[in-house]
Every structure is written in structure tokens, then in C-alpha cells.
Motif scaffolding. Structure first.
Motif, PDB file in Angstrom:
ATOM      1  N   ILE A  19      30.591  53.251  39.458  1.00  0.00           N
ATOM      2  CA  ILE A  19      29.738  52.038  38.740  1.00  0.00           C
ATOM      3  C   ILE A  19      28.720  51.692  40.060  1.00  0.00           C
ATOM      4  O   ILE A  19      27.534  51.220  39.315  1.00  0.00           O
ATOM      5  N   LYS A  21      35.833  55.001  26.854  1.00  0.00           N
ATOM      6  CA  LYS A  21      36.144  53.650  26.810  1.00  0.00           C
ATOM      7  C   LYS A  21      36.140  53.183  25.404  1.00  0.00           C
ATOM      8  O   LYS A  21      37.080  52.342  24.660  1.00  0.00           O
ATOM      9  N   THR A  28      31.192  45.195  30.302  1.00  0.00           N
ATOM     10  CA  THR A  28      31.644  46.592  30.019  1.00  0.00           C
ATOM     11  C   THR A  28      31.202  46.881  28.483  1.00  0.00           C
ATOM     12  O   THR A  28      30.826  47.909  28.203  1.00  0.00           O
TER      13      THR A  28
END
Length: 229
Positions: A148, A72, A12
Motif C-alpha cells: 500500500i 479482493k 478499499t
């Protein structure tokens, strides 16, 4: 780029860093700077510009995917100020309205409806009316959250396409080759092909399957790295 806390997976982090570099490159070209001349943390004003810019050629789902990685990045930054600023920017009314306008635009394009059937989209940018006055078409659009699975499928398709175009096509570099001209070949490997595919899946500006990625962030693709035959 601010340090990132290791509270998320390495995979990620890699994807996030690629998207953050792409945003930084785009923001620099478009002059999306904060008042102090910095790019990060992303302000509500610049996030709105980013949504509108990417929304010209991408769906609301794709834009939300990039915003997911921007979030994120801010939330996992070691700089607490980044997290506070992102939370403020994300919940700014301008961002909600920009995403709603993009969803309306996508719905119109899917239905191939005449543009004059719906009020001009840009009137909501400076409107002081209640946001519930946005055309009823918006109410029929389900909330699109980044998945995803969607990104992975798009990434695998672009990777497969690159393999077909550039692997096994050169008698000298069977593992991968981009022939710049008759006498100059750029040797490709699996890492390069996957990074290229990832940038394509992210919709990075100016990157296509038919020409080498032209960005200072990927020097391994520069023509100067080519081998003279």
C-alpha cells in the motif's frame, strides 16, 4: 458488476471499484470474454492475457497490485462462484509462468542486458518443460508483493503534479481548470483531481496528465461539460 460484501473498508472498496471498472473497460475492448460472453469471474486464460498486456508497459509489482484488487473483488463478491473461479484461475500454472516471465523481463530491463543473453521469453508460454528450466536470473529476483505504501506514494506524486498543472493557473477558475481551448474551460474540483490522480496511479489505459481522461466511466471529464467563456 456483482454486489460486494461490506467486509472491507469503504476506501478499499472505492479503489477496488475503480480498478474493476478499468479492467472491464479494457477487457471489453480486447474481447477478453468467458465462453458465455461474460467478463467476470476472470478466467485463467483472460488473467494471463491481462498480465501480458499490462506487463508491456508496467512492472511486475504494478501488475500484482492490480491483481490484488481483482482478488479482493472476487473474494468479497456475494456470488460464491466468483470466489471459486478466482481461486482456480490464480493458481493456474499459466499465471505463475506469466508472472515469472514478467519478472525476468523487468530484471533484464533493469540490468540493461542484451535480450539475446536470455532465452526468448515467449517460449515458456507453450513449453511443456519443467518450469524450473527458466533462466537462473529468475532465482535472484525476490518475490514482489503489492505494498500500500508504494501505491500511496505514487498516487500522491500524481496528485501533486495535477495540482501544479491545473490549480491556480486560470484567473477565472482558481480552484482548478482545464482549458480545452481559448473559449472553453472545464472547471475542476478536488474530487475530480483525486480521481484523475488515482487512475494515473493505477496506470489506466489511455489516461495521462496532459489530456482529459477519455473514458465513458468518468463523464464529469467529458468536453461537453466545459463552460463557454
Amino acid at each position: 458488476m456483482a454486489p460486494i460484501r461490506r467486509s472491507i473498508s469503504e476506501r478499499t472498496i472505492k479503489r477496488m471499484e475503480d480498478i474493476i471498472r478499468a479492467y472491464k473497460n479494457l477487457a471489453t475492448r480486447q474481447k477478453w470474454f468467458n465462453e458465455d460472453g461474460t467478463i467476470f469471474p476472470v478466467s485463467a486464460r483472460n488473467l494471463e492475457k491481462y498480465i501480458e498486456y499490462k506487463g508491456r508497459t508496467n512492472t511486475a509489482r504494478s501488475v500484482r497490485w492490480w491483481m490484488y484488487f481483482l482478488e479482493k473483488y472476487h473474494n468479497n463478491s456475494e456470488i460464491a462462484e466468483y470466489r471459486v473461479h478466482w481461486n482456480t484461475a490464480k493458481h493456474d500454472p499459466r499465471i505463475e509462468q506469466a508472472l515469472k516471465r514478467l519478472k525476468v523481463k523487468n530484471q533484464i530491463e533493469r540490468n540493461k542486458a542484451p535480450l539475446f543473453d536470455v532465452e526468448p521469453l515467449n517460449i515458456y508460454a507453450n513449453s511443456t518443460k519443467n518450469p524450473t528450466n527458466i533462466p537462473e536470473i529468475e532465482n535472484n529476483i525476490p518475490e514482489e508483493k503489492p505494498r500500500i505504501e508504494d501505491f500511496r506514494a505514487h498516487y500522491e506524486r500524481t496528485h501533486s503534479s495535477l495540482l501544479q498543472k491545473y490549480v491556480g493557473t486560470c484567473p477565472i477558475h482558481r480552484e482548478g481548470c482545464f482549458q480545452i481551448d481559448k473559449n472553453h474551460h472545464l472547471k475542476l474540483n478536488e474530487v475530480m483531481l483525486r480521481r484523475w490522480a488515482f487512475c494515473l496511479a493505477c496506470g489506466d489505459e489511455g489516461i495521462t496528465q496532459d489530456s482529459l481522461p477519455d473514458t465513458p466511466l468518468m463523464p464529469e471529464f467529458w468536453p461537453c461539460c466545459a463552460i463557454e467563456i
